[in-house]
Design a protein around this motif. Structure first.
Motif, mmCIF file in Angstrom:
data_model
loop_
_atom_site.group_PDB
_atom_site.id
_atom_site.type_symbol
_atom_site.label_atom_id
_atom_site.label_comp_id
_atom_site.label_asym_id
_atom_site.label_seq_id
_atom_site.Cartn_x
_atom_site.Cartn_y
_atom_site.Cartn_z
ATOM 1 N N VAL A 131 0.856 -1.185 0.000
ATOM 2 C CA VAL A 131 0.000 0.000 0.000
ATOM 3 C C VAL A 131 0.893 1.236 0.000
ATOM 4 N N ARG A 132 0.658 2.129 -0.964
ATOM 5 C CA ARG A 132 1.453 3.337 -1.081
ATOM 6 C C ARG A 132 0.590 4.544 -0.729
ATOM 7 N N LEU A 133 1.080 5.350 0.209
ATOM 8 C CA LEU A 133 0.411 6.574 0.613
ATOM 9 C C LEU A 133 1.259 7.754 0.173
ATOM 10 N N THR A 134 0.615 8.845 -0.220
ATOM 11 C CA THR A 134 1.353 10.030 -0.648
ATOM 12 C C THR A 134 0.698 11.286 -0.100
ATOM 13 N N ALA A 135 1.534 12.295 0.150
ATOM 14 C CA ALA A 135 1.070 13.633 0.528
ATOM 15 C C ALA A 135 2.131 14.613 0.035
ATOM 16 N N GLY A 136 1.818 15.364 -0.996
ATOM 17 C CA GLY A 136 2.839 16.217 -1.614
ATOM 18 C C GLY A 136 3.971 15.365 -2.149
ATOM 19 N N GLN A 171 19.863 19.429 6.147
ATOM 20 C CA GLN A 171 18.929 18.724 5.263
ATOM 21 C C GLN A 171 17.524 18.610 5.875
ATOM 22 N N LEU A 172 17.443 17.937 7.031
ATOM 23 C CA LEU A 172 16.123 17.595 7.561
ATOM 24 C C LEU A 172 16.197 17.400 9.068
ATOM 25 N N GLU A 173 15.153 17.861 9.738
ATOM 26 C CA GLU A 173 14.975 17.602 11.175
ATOM 27 C C GLU A 173 13.686 16.805 11.337
ATOM 28 N N LEU A 174 13.763 15.652 11.995
ATOM 29 C CA LEU A 174 12.597 14.780 12.190
ATOM 30 C C LEU A 174 12.452 14.476 13.673
ATOM 31 N N THR A 175 11.251 14.704 14.212
ATOM 32 C CA THR A 175 10.994 14.507 15.633
ATOM 33 C C THR A 175 10.003 13.370 15.829
ATOM 34 N N VAL A 176 10.341 12.452 16.721
ATOM 35 C CA VAL A 176 9.476 11.333 17.097
ATOM 36 C C VAL A 176 8.856 11.664 18.447
ATOM 37 N N LYS A 177 7.521 11.727 18.490
ATOM 38 C CA LYS A 177 6.822 12.015 19.738
ATOM 39 C C LYS A 177 5.767 10.956 20.014
ATOM 40 N N SER A 178 5.480 10.777 21.300
ATOM 41 C CA SER A 178 4.415 9.879 21.723
ATOM 42 C C SER A 178 4.040 10.225 23.154
ATOM 43 N N ARG A 179 2.792 9.990 23.522
ATOM 44 C CA ARG A 179 2.364 10.256 24.898
ATOM 45 C C ARG A 179 2.913 9.218 25.873
ATOM 46 N N GLU A 211 1.866 16.264 4.592
ATOM 47 C CA GLU A 211 3.099 16.748 3.982
ATOM 48 C C GLU A 211 4.200 17.002 4.996
ATOM 49 N N ASP A 212 3.844 17.096 6.280
ATOM 50 C CA ASP A 212 4.873 17.348 7.304
ATOM 51 C C ASP A 212 4.761 16.460 8.532
ATOM 52 N N SER A 213 3.952 15.391 8.459
ATOM 53 C CA SER A 213 3.864 14.493 9.620
ATOM 54 C C SER A 213 3.300 13.136 9.220
ATOM 55 N N LEU A 214 3.585 12.156 10.071
ATOM 56 C CA LEU A 214 3.039 10.810 9.946
ATOM 57 C C LEU A 214 2.598 10.368 11.338
ATOM 58 N N THR A 215 1.337 9.977 11.461
ATOM 59 C CA THR A 215 0.831 9.468 12.735
ATOM 60 C C THR A 215 0.533 7.982 12.601
ATOM 61 N N LEU A 216 1.101 7.204 13.516
ATOM 62 C CA LEU A 216 0.902 5.758 13.582
ATOM 63 C C LEU A 216 0.143 5.423 14.855
ATOM 64 N N GLN A 217 -0.776 4.472 14.777
ATOM 65 C CA GLN A 217 -1.514 4.029 15.948
ATOM 66 C C GLN A 217 -1.576 2.509 15.965
ATOM 67 N N LEU A 218 -1.473 1.948 17.155
ATOM 68 C CA LEU A 218 -1.652 0.510 17.358
ATOM 69 C C LEU A 218 -2.688 0.293 18.453
ATOM 70 N N LEU A 254 -5.500 -1.956 24.753
ATOM 71 C CA LEU A 254 -4.255 -1.209 24.798
ATOM 72 C C LEU A 254 -4.174 -0.371 23.532
ATOM 73 N N GLU A 255 -3.902 0.922 23.694
ATOM 74 C CA GLU A 255 -3.781 1.813 22.537
ATOM 75 C C GLU A 255 -2.550 2.688 22.708
ATOM 76 N N ILE A 256 -1.815 2.873 21.633
ATOM 77 C CA ILE A 256 -0.621 3.721 21.648
ATOM 78 C C ILE A 256 -0.509 4.397 20.284
ATOM 79 N N ALA A 257 0.020 5.610 20.297
ATOM 80 C CA ALA A 257 0.212 6.351 19.053
ATOM 81 C C ALA A 257 1.562 7.045 19.086
ATOM 82 N N THR A 258 2.095 7.299 17.915
ATOM 83 C CA THR A 258 3.316 8.097 17.782
ATOM 84 C C THR A 258 3.181 8.966 16.539
ATOM 85 N N THR A 259 3.803 10.129 16.579
ATOM 86 C CA THR A 259 3.811 11.027 15.430
ATOM 87 C C THR A 259 5.244 11.393 15.078
ATOM 88 N N TRP A 260 5.575 11.219 13.809
ATOM 89 C CA TRP A 260 6.825 11.745 13.274
ATOM 90 C C TRP A 260 6.482 13.052 12.575
#
Length: 266
Positions: free
Chosen positions: A7-12, A207-215, A121-128, A254-260
């Motif tokens: 499965v391919r996802l795109t944004a910009g 080049q790029l700054e990428l931040t990994v966050k999660s509660r 275009e500037d983030s990815l949110t993953l949830q399990l 159980l639920e968890i999420a992270t955003t890049w």
């Protein structure tokens, strides 16, 4: 089991490829054509579920019942069964997708795991999410991304920045001893605690700054290999099935999420 298409996802100019048949991992993550994840069937970014990191000797207890998991990282069981499972594609759109798989052997309990992806275009949110079909059981969930240290051709490797509140002391068996210590210098294959939630930044200079966050407050950082840096938010520490059991019950999944999120420096 029928084969599921990638499965391919795109944004910009951001492209994400999910491979359901190979543990529902992100097999490719590109920004403006630059691949940020280490390539190979064992790499990318895979979900750790229904446990994270190492479980001591592959054993855990649920009340008075002891269970034995396959020892796939002797003498321990590591990273769950989800990464070795073919997932079902439940729903897809241009920038969103949902996947599921049924818990079962070699995991001793039945239930449903759901993973969702939402790209912009500037983030990815993953949830399990982990639900049980009956009996309550301890579980964990998280992600294991392999970010390419040298993603850009200028030769400047990624820099890692974070301010943990503590580090889990690591024993000779690679498991936390249960003692919290002050953060030590790397390289790391270690679990850290961040009371206000995971907040770790990778910077590829100029080049790029990428931040990994999660509660969640737990993150494992692994940067002992030259090729990659791993920043792994997870719902509990390694061996947490035994030391910090979090029960999944019929009324409490159980639920968890992270955003890049990222910012372009070039």
């Amino acid at each position: 089991m029928s084969s599921e298409e990638n499965v391919r996802l795109t944004a910009g100019d951001v492209e994400l490829t999910v491979t359901p048949d190979n543990g529902c991992r992100i097999s490719s993550f590109r920004i403006a054509g630059t691949e940020l994840l280490r390539q190979g069937e064992r790499y990318g970014c895979f979900p750790m579920v229904p446990w994270c990191g190492r479980t001591e000797n592959g054993r855990f207890r649920n009340g008075g019942v002891e269970h034995q998991l396959p020892v796939n990282d002797p003498p321990h069981a590591i990273h769950g069964t989800g990464r070795d499972t073919a997932w079902r594609t439940a729903r897809t759109g241009p920038a969103q997708a949902v996947f599921t798989y049924e818990l079962g052997e070699p995991w001793p309990y039945t239930g449903l795991v759901t993973q969702t992806f939402e790209l912009s275009e500037d983030s990815l949110t993953l949830q399990l999410g982990i639900e049980t079909y009956g009996d309550s059981f301890p579980a964990q969930a998280g992600w294991h991304p392999w970010f390419q240290r040298h993603a850009f051709p200028d030769g400047k490797g990624a820099r890692l920045d974070f301010i943990p509140d503590w580090q889990e002391e690591r024993g000779s068996d690679h498991l936390p001893t249960g003692r919290r210590i002050g953060p030590m210098p790397g390289p790391w294959d270690d679990c850290f605690g961040m009371e206000d939630g995971v907040d770790v930044t990778l910077t590829w200079p100029e080049q790029l700054e990428l931040t990994v966050k999660s509660r969640t407050e737990w993150v494992v950082v692994y940067d002992e290999q030259e090729e990659a840096v791993c920043v792994e938010p997870q719902s509990g520490p390694p061996n947490g099935l035994n030391t910090h059991p979090r029960l999944v019950t019929p009324i409490d999944p159980l639920e968890i999420a992270t955003t890049w999120s990222w910012r372009r420096l070039a």
